[in-house]
Design a protein around this motif. Structure first.
Motif, PDB file in Angstrom:
ATOM      1  N   HIS A 170      55.499 -50.316  26.946  1.00 40.81           N
ATOM      2  CA  HIS A 170      56.052 -51.271  25.987  1.00 40.81           C
ATOM      3  C   HIS A 170      55.592 -51.031  24.548  1.00 40.81           C
ATOM      4  O   HIS A 170      56.274 -51.406  23.603  1.00 40.81           O
ATOM      5  CB  HIS A 170      55.672 -52.700  26.388  1.00 40.81           C
ATOM      6  N   THR A 171      54.407 -50.426  24.394  1.00 40.61           N
ATOM      7  CA  THR A 171      53.808 -50.278  23.071  1.00 40.61           C
ATOM      8  C   THR A 171      53.659 -48.807  22.711  1.00 40.61           C
ATOM      9  O   THR A 171      53.141 -48.012  23.496  1.00 40.61           O
ATOM     10  CB  THR A 171      52.425 -50.953  23.023  1.00 40.61           C
ATOM     11  N   ALA A 172      54.130 -48.460  21.521  1.00 41.26           N
ATOM     12  CA  ALA A 172      53.931 -47.112  20.991  1.00 41.26           C
ATOM     13  C   ALA A 172      52.959 -47.178  19.821  1.00 41.26           C
ATOM     14  O   ALA A 172      53.024 -48.091  19.000  1.00 41.26           O
ATOM     15  CB  ALA A 172      55.258 -46.513  20.536  1.00 41.26           C
ATOM     16  N   VAL A 173      52.062 -46.218  19.774  1.00 36.39           N
ATOM     17  CA  VAL A 173      51.073 -46.145  18.702  1.00 36.39           C
ATOM     18  C   VAL A 173      51.351 -44.883  17.899  1.00 36.39           C
ATOM     19  O   VAL A 173      51.412 -43.780  18.445  1.00 36.39           O
ATOM     20  CB  VAL A 173      49.640 -46.101  19.263  1.00 36.39           C
ATOM     21  N   ILE A 174      51.549 -45.062  16.607  1.00 34.82           N
ATOM     22  CA  ILE A 174      51.955 -43.963  15.734  1.00 34.82           C
ATOM     23  C   ILE A 174      50.949 -43.817  14.601  1.00 34.82           C
ATOM     24  O   ILE A 174      50.610 -44.801  13.933  1.00 34.82           O
ATOM     25  CB  ILE A 174      53.361 -44.222  15.145  1.00 34.82           C
ATOM     26  N   GLU A 175      50.468 -42.609  14.399  1.00 34.00           N
ATOM     27  CA  GLU A 175      49.658 -42.294  13.229  1.00 34.00           C
ATOM     28  C   GLU A 175      50.562 -41.582  12.221  1.00 34.00           C
ATOM     29  O   GLU A 175      51.098 -40.513  12.512  1.00 34.00           O
ATOM     30  CB  GLU A 175      48.490 -41.390  13.607  1.00 34.00           C
ATOM     31  N   MET A 176      50.727 -42.166  11.051  1.00 36.75           N
ATOM     32  CA  MET A 176      51.550 -41.538  10.028  1.00 36.75           C
ATOM     33  C   MET A 176      51.094 -40.105   9.763  1.00 36.75           C
ATOM     34  O   MET A 176      51.915 -39.199   9.528  1.00 36.75           O
ATOM     35  CB  MET A 176      51.500 -42.355   8.748  1.00 36.75           C
ATOM     36  N   ALA A 177      49.785 -39.879   9.833  1.00 34.37           N
ATOM     37  CA  ALA A 177      49.250 -38.559   9.549  1.00 34.37           C
ATOM     38  C   ALA A 177      49.744 -37.490  10.517  1.00 34.37           C
ATOM     39  O   ALA A 177      49.739 -36.301  10.202  1.00 34.37           O
ATOM     40  CB  ALA A 177      47.722 -38.598   9.566  1.00 34.37           C
ATOM     41  N   ALA A 178      50.197 -37.904  11.710  1.00 30.23           N
ATOM     42  CA  ALA A 178      50.675 -36.935  12.696  1.00 30.23           C
ATOM     43  C   ALA A 178      51.983 -36.284  12.283  1.00 30.23           C
ATOM     44  O   ALA A 178      52.325 -35.199  12.760  1.00 30.23           O
ATOM     45  CB  ALA A 178      50.850 -37.621  14.050  1.00 30.23           C
ATOM     46  N   ALA A 179      52.724 -36.931  11.388  1.00 32.21           N
ATOM     47  CA  ALA A 179      53.999 -36.379  10.927  1.00 32.21           C
ATOM     48  C   ALA A 179      54.020 -36.143   9.427  1.00 32.21           C
ATOM     49  O   ALA A 179      54.705 -35.229   8.950  1.00 32.21           O
ATOM     50  CB  ALA A 179      55.148 -37.323  11.298  1.00 32.21           C
ATOM     51  N   SER A 180      53.287 -36.969   8.683  1.00 30.21           N
ATOM     52  CA  SER A 180      53.364 -36.933   7.221  1.00 30.21           C
ATOM     53  C   SER A 180      51.979 -36.824   6.587  1.00 30.21           C
ATOM     54  O   SER A 180      51.766 -37.280   5.462  1.00 30.21           O
ATOM     55  CB  SER A 180      54.058 -38.208   6.709  1.00 30.21           C
ATOM     56  N   GLY A 181      51.056 -36.214   7.310  1.00 32.87           N
ATOM     57  CA  GLY A 181      49.676 -36.188   6.867  1.00 32.87           C
ATOM     58  C   GLY A 181      49.315 -35.070   5.916  1.00 32.87           C
ATOM     59  O   GLY A 181      49.945 -34.009   5.886  1.00 32.87           O
ATOM     60  N   LEU A 182      48.272 -35.310   5.153  1.00 34.14           N
ATOM     61  CA  LEU A 182      47.798 -34.337   4.172  1.00 34.14           C
ATOM     62  C   LEU A 182      47.350 -33.044   4.852  1.00 34.14           C
ATOM     63  O   LEU A 182      47.498 -31.957   4.293  1.00 34.14           O
ATOM     64  CB  LEU A 182      46.641 -34.945   3.375  1.00 34.14           C
ATOM     65  N   ALA A 183      46.829 -33.162   6.064  1.00 30.10           N
ATOM     66  CA  ALA A 183      46.355 -31.966   6.771  1.00 30.10           C
ATOM     67  C   ALA A 183      47.491 -31.011   7.129  1.00 30.10           C
ATOM     68  O   ALA A 183      47.243 -29.837   7.429  1.00 30.10           O
ATOM     69  CB  ALA A 183      45.608 -32.380   8.038  1.00 30.10           C
ATOM     70  N   LEU A 184      48.725 -31.488   7.074  1.00 24.45           N
ATOM     71  CA  LEU A 184      49.877 -30.648   7.389  1.00 24.45           C
ATOM     72  C   LEU A 184      50.360 -29.840   6.191  1.00 24.45           C
ATOM     73  O   LEU A 184      51.287 -29.033   6.327  1.00 24.45           O
ATOM     74  CB  LEU A 184      51.031 -31.523   7.904  1.00 24.45           C
ATOM     75  N   VAL A 185      49.742 -30.049   5.049  1.00 23.00           N
ATOM     76  CA  VAL A 185      50.173 -29.361   3.821  1.00 23.00           C
ATOM     77  C   VAL A 185      49.025 -28.495   3.300  1.00 23.00           C
ATOM     78  O   VAL A 185      47.973 -29.018   2.946  1.00 23.00           O
ATOM     79  CB  VAL A 185      50.592 -30.372   2.733  1.00 23.00           C
ATOM     80  N   PRO A 186      49.201 -27.189   3.237  1.00 30.57           N
ATOM     81  CA  PRO A 186      48.151 -26.326   2.679  1.00 30.57           C
ATOM     82  C   PRO A 186      47.806 -26.757   1.254  1.00 30.57           C
ATOM     83  O   PRO A 186      48.693 -27.201   0.498  1.00 30.57           O
ATOM     84  CB  PRO A 186      48.793 -24.937   2.688  1.00 30.57           C
ATOM     85  N   PRO A 187      46.536 -26.700   0.884  1.00 31.37           N
ATOM     86  CA  PRO A 187      46.136 -27.173  -0.445  1.00 31.37           C
ATOM     87  C   PRO A 187      46.986 -26.640  -1.586  1.00 31.37           C
ATOM     88  O   PRO A 187      47.317 -27.379  -2.521  1.00 31.37           O
ATOM     89  CB  PRO A 187      44.676 -26.703  -0.549  1.00 31.37           C
ATOM     90  N   ALA A 188      47.370 -25.375  -1.528  1.00 30.57           N
ATOM     91  CA  ALA A 188      48.143 -24.777  -2.621  1.00 30.57           C
ATOM     92  C   ALA A 188      49.557 -25.343  -2.719  1.00 30.57           C
ATOM     93  O   ALA A 188      50.228 -25.166  -3.745  1.00 30.57           O
ATOM     94  CB  ALA A 188      48.201 -23.263  -2.447  1.00 30.57           C
ATOM     95  N   GLN A 189      50.022 -26.021  -1.653  1.00 25.10           N
ATOM     96  CA  GLN A 189      51.393 -26.539  -1.641  1.00 25.10           C
ATOM     97  C   GLN A 189      51.445 -28.063  -1.780  1.00 25.10           C
ATOM     98  O   GLN A 189      52.515 -28.657  -1.619  1.00 25.10           O
ATOM     99  CB  GLN A 189      52.087 -26.116  -0.351  1.00 25.10           C
ATOM    100  N   ARG A 190      50.341 -28.692  -2.083  1.00 20.91           N
ATOM    101  CA  ARG A 190      50.321 -30.151  -2.177  1.00 20.91           C
ATOM    102  C   ARG A 190      50.933 -30.610  -3.496  1.00 20.91           C
ATOM    103  O   ARG A 190      50.394 -30.354  -4.571  1.00 20.91           O
ATOM    104  CB  ARG A 190      48.886 -30.663  -2.009  1.00 20.91           C
ATOM    105  N   ASN A 191      52.057 -31.295  -3.386  1.00 22.75           N
ATOM    106  CA  ASN A 191      52.775 -31.781  -4.558  1.00 22.75           C
ATOM    107  C   ASN A 191      53.547 -33.032  -4.162  1.00 22.75           C
ATOM    108  O   ASN A 191      54.630 -32.953  -3.590  1.00 22.75           O
ATOM    109  CB  ASN A 191      53.740 -30.708  -5.079  1.00 22.75           C
ATOM    110  N   PRO A 192      52.999 -34.218  -4.460  1.00 25.78           N
ATOM    111  CA  PRO A 192      53.640 -35.459  -4.019  1.00 25.78           C
ATOM    112  C   PRO A 192      54.956 -35.780  -4.716  1.00 25.78           C
ATOM    113  O   PRO A 192      55.618 -36.758  -4.359  1.00 25.78           O
ATOM    114  CB  PRO A 192      52.576 -36.529  -4.303  1.00 25.78           C
ATOM    115  N   LEU A 193      55.353 -34.954  -5.696  1.00 30.86           N
ATOM    116  CA  LEU A 193      56.704 -35.127  -6.245  1.00 30.86           C
ATOM    117  C   LEU A 193      57.757 -34.786  -5.201  1.00 30.86           C
ATOM    118  O   LEU A 193      58.866 -35.332  -5.214  1.00 30.86           O
ATOM    119  CB  LEU A 193      56.888 -34.213  -7.461  1.00 30.86           C
ATOM    120  N   TRP A 194      57.391 -33.890  -4.257  1.00 26.33           N
ATOM    121  CA  TRP A 194      58.382 -33.374  -3.317  1.00 26.33           C
ATOM    122  C   TRP A 194      58.109 -33.740  -1.853  1.00 26.33           C
ATOM    123  O   TRP A 194      59.029 -33.694  -1.037  1.00 26.33           O
ATOM    124  CB  TRP A 194      58.462 -31.841  -3.428  1.00 26.33           C
ATOM    125  N   THR A 195      56.885 -34.072  -1.494  1.00 31.95           N
ATOM    126  CA  THR A 195      56.578 -34.359  -0.090  1.00 31.95           C
ATOM    127  C   THR A 195      57.263 -35.643   0.376  1.00 31.95           C
ATOM    128  O   THR A 195      57.448 -36.581  -0.393  1.00 31.95           O
ATOM    129  CB  THR A 195      55.059 -34.460   0.129  1.00 31.95           C
TER     130      THR A 195
END
Length: 381
Positions: free
Chosen positions: A84-109
């Protein structure tokens, strides 16, 4: 003797259940007849899915979703044992760890992948969602998440907006007519432990933008985009969320959840404690043991040991905190319901050794805690 064992994980070392298991083994060396109730805990951040899955005998579900950079990535959510209950971590889909440091740009993420995780949970019949919104790589006001759930964000020419925080500056109107209808019968609890408004000097862009790769010029542009986002939300949906505490969480995700999905933002540990039945377990306990990787002056700001102690003190139960280490001003927790604290480290060592020896150290420390309790009992007689 009934002992409730309700720790968080020791990050990069032991899961919450593994910590609880080692504590139990140590206690039973001294009190073999003790009833130990293990309740893995979390505060809505990293490890929440694992803790909830372990606490409810559920399972993890992997899903291909859109990463912050718009590429396919394997995300996941947890489904409780009853389905009945789903637990979702935003970081699992939209997390900072998924973006290499050189590509971090919150204008586009984009937060689009988080919306895809929500939709996937709805697909399997979950109608209670627990959403942890820490660790994001985005500053798009939750727009991407809404787009994945059917909301149309249109520019002046009636075209769909591109994804990312910068695109919000071109928003002309919001069309929610295609919002996933299943959300109307769904309860969403949002684990949020920050009180930042959407915009301004304490807003999403100014406070959290730099850690996501934003330069000072980007921060100014992103804040202007979120101001525009707030104005259109107010005009089209009648939702004035710009100054609400928590609206700026996760790059403005809080604002979208408040304005469109009508969610309530609550402390993460409070949500998890309710979901795993901590209150009922503690009510007739003799002792409560909690802990996390590090207990310090930040623990009292919504961390798991603080949340567990808050529940325990409703019933006047003693609380012991066991941590991988004790940090600066750790003693402040004594005024917030944690009666005693200890580190499980037995010697000066490297982080690598501490991680490798964590299970042994937790069990050994729990055994010594139990021995001290036994001595105290003997002295009273």
């Amino acid at each position: 003797m009934k002992i409730v064992i309700a720790p968080d994980s020791y990050k990069e070392s032991l899961s919450a259940l593994e910590v609880a298991t080692q504590i139990e083994l140590g206690l039973l060396e001294i009190f073999p007849e003790a009833q130990c109730i293990k309740i893995p805990m979390a505060d809505g951040g990293e490890g929440t899915v694992q803790a909830m899955v372990e606490a409810t005998q559920g399972h993890r579900v992997d899903v291909i979703v859109t990463s912050p950079l718009g590429e396919p990535v394997t995300g996941f959510y947890g489904l409780s044992g009853d389905g009945h209950t789903a637990v979702i971590e935003m970081a699992a889909a939209s997390g900072l760890a998924l973006v290499p440091p050189a590509q971090r740009n919150p204008l586009w993420t984009t937060s689009y992948g988080t919306g895809e995780l929500i939709a996937a949970a709805l697909d399997v019949g979950a109608r209670h969602l627990i959403l942890g919104i820490g660790g994001s790589a985005t500053n798009d006001g939750g727009a991407g998440m809404l787009q994945a759930l059917g909301v149309r964000l249109l520019d002046a020419q009636g075209a769909e907006l591109a994804r990312g925080g910068a695109a919000l500056a071109q928003l002309d109107r919001i069309d929610t007519s295609r919002l996933d209808a299943r959300l109307a019968t769904c309860r969403i609890d949002v684990a949020c432990d920050v009180d930042n408004p959407l915009t301004g000097p304490r807003g999403a862009s100014a406070i959290f933008g730099p850690q996501k790769g934003a330069t000072p010029n980007m921060v100014a542009a992103l804040d202007a985009s979120l101001q525009h986002w707030a104005a259109i939300l107010r005009r089209d949906l009648g939702a004035d969320v710009e100054g609400i505490a928590g609206a700026g969480a996760a790059g403005g995700m809080g604002a979208a959840l408040l304005a469109v999905l009508k969610c309530r933002l609550r402390p993460g540990c409070e949500i998890i404690a309710q979901a795993v039945g901590l209150d009922a377990a503690v009510r007739d306990a003799d002792l409560v043991i909690t802990g996390e990787g590090r207990i310090d002056e930040q623990t009292i700001f919504g961390k798991t040991p603080f949340g567990v102690a808050t529940v325990a003190k409703r019933y006047g139960k003693p609380v012991i905190g066991m941590a991988g280490s004790l940090g600066r001003n750790a003693q402040v927790v004594h005024a917030h319901g944690i009666d005693a604290i200890c580190s499980v480290l037995s010697r000066p060592c490297s982080i690598e050794d501490a991680i490798a020896e964590a299970a042994h150290n937790v069990r050994s420390t729990a055994r010594n805690v139990a021995a001290l309790l036994a001595i105290g009992q003997a002295l009273r007689t």
